[in-house]
Scaffold this active site. Sequence first.
Site, PDB file in Angstrom:
ATOM      1  N   GLN A  12      -0.800  -3.049 -22.127  1.00 33.77           N
ATOM      2  CA  GLN A  12      -0.351  -2.635 -23.451  1.00 33.77           C
ATOM      3  C   GLN A  12      -1.388  -2.998 -24.500  1.00 33.77           C
ATOM      4  O   GLN A  12      -2.001  -4.067 -24.451  1.00 33.77           O
ATOM      5  CB  GLN A  12       0.989  -3.297 -23.767  1.00 33.77           C
ATOM      6  N   SER A  92      -1.658  -7.535 -17.168  1.00 32.58           N
ATOM      7  CA  SER A  92      -0.268  -7.494 -17.615  1.00 32.58           C
ATOM      8  C   SER A  92       0.430  -6.252 -17.070  1.00 32.58           C
ATOM      9  O   SER A  92       0.592  -6.105 -15.864  1.00 32.58           O
ATOM     10  CB  SER A  92      -0.214  -7.568 -19.151  1.00 32.58           C
ATOM     11  N   LEU A  93       0.838  -5.327 -17.938  1.00 33.83           N
ATOM     12  CA  LEU A  93       1.430  -4.066 -17.499  1.00 33.83           C
ATOM     13  C   LEU A  93       0.597  -3.401 -16.417  1.00 33.83           C
ATOM     14  O   LEU A  93       1.133  -2.786 -15.485  1.00 33.83           O
ATOM     15  CB  LEU A  93       1.559  -3.122 -18.705  1.00 33.83           C
ATOM     16  N   ARG A 117      11.226  -2.193 -17.916  1.00 31.76           N
ATOM     17  CA  ARG A 117      10.573  -3.453 -18.293  1.00 31.76           C
ATOM     18  C   ARG A 117      10.379  -3.528 -19.800  1.00 31.76           C
ATOM     19  O   ARG A 117      10.656  -4.562 -20.431  1.00 31.76           O
ATOM     20  CB  ARG A 117       9.229  -3.555 -17.578  1.00 31.76           C
ATOM     21  N   HIS A 202       4.768 -12.682 -21.843  1.00 33.63           N
ATOM     22  CA  HIS A 202       4.299 -13.745 -20.956  1.00 33.63           C
ATOM     23  C   HIS A 202       4.594 -15.155 -21.464  1.00 33.63           C
ATOM     24  O   HIS A 202       3.780 -16.062 -21.332  1.00 33.63           O
ATOM     25  CB  HIS A 202       2.802 -13.574 -20.681  1.00 33.63           C
ATOM     26  N   GLN A 251       5.609 -13.108 -13.854  1.00 34.38           N
ATOM     27  CA  GLN A 251       4.620 -12.570 -14.790  1.00 34.38           C
ATOM     28  C   GLN A 251       5.193 -12.359 -16.183  1.00 34.38           C
ATOM     29  O   GLN A 251       4.479 -12.453 -17.184  1.00 34.38           O
ATOM     30  CB  GLN A 251       4.063 -11.253 -14.228  1.00 34.38           C
TER      31      GLN A 251
END
Length: 316
Positions: A12, A92-93, A117, A202, A251
């Site tokens: 993102q 991340s994503l 999510r 996170h 995560q």
Amino acid sequence: MSVKCAFLFAGQGSQSLGMGRDFFENSDIAKSMVADATARTGINFEKLLFEENDDLSQTEFTQPAILLVATIAHKLFTDAIDIKPVLTMGHSLGEFSALVASGALDAIDAVELVNLRGKLMSEACSKQEVGMMVSLGLKDDVVEKICQEQRDLGVQVWAVNYNADGQIVIAGIKKDLEILAPILKEAKAKRAMLLNMSVASHCPLLESAVAPLSEKLHEMIKDEFIAPVISNVTAKPYSTKAESLELLAKQLVEPVKYKQSISNIDDEVDCYIEFGHGSVLKGLNRKATKKPHFNVNDMASLQATIEEINREKFLV
């Protein structure tokens, strides 16, 4: 093919209006994937990606949009050249796109999954104003110490993205991040800047999202890895469904160890290929590795990357 490639996927923050348009206008596969993603989620991805709108900045839409474009880029590349990665990795994503590239997650399932999510993350943060801030120019332990000292005083801030040496992203309550900014600057940070983020990724503020995401992960992840995936949580590879279920749940609430991951894998690969819009990870990798880094973000870069990989000039 003998070239040892790591397939990389950004997260993102890499989005922008118009991303994926070149793929869509020049590939029936891209058109089909956009149509399938729209049918699955009810999100009009043509409108989301290519027309002016406010949704692209909202997490529940941002995440599936980024993943869809990245997985289209990956699909077109792997259809055009016979190559398998030695490992896959996302920021991340991007770890969800990495799972698609590893064979453990269907692309359209992944679009649905990260749409959920994003919704869960937004819901977890909806009762308080949260945000994220980038700190530039300070060592990790300095930022960690400042965050810990502030938490001891009741301030909710956490170091969450270890992007590169001297670049750490901090998540937390927005007013607490505003308190943190002058403290970071007093410690000689070159910059302490709030990011345009509506969630606090996170960190423990997302704890309520873990259980419902885990349920959906269990439904969609397959035990069919063609290559290991590097975990954001551990900076180490995993290649089973059981490991992915544990690590992807963690995560949500634990830091992304991106620079540590690159350090751990650099000796194992000849080059990096980044799929999806932009070249965010190329910028981060510039400080961390001298290995070639290719981007597949439109039809021209797709062809150029294929030609470079076929020539293997960078191995000479």
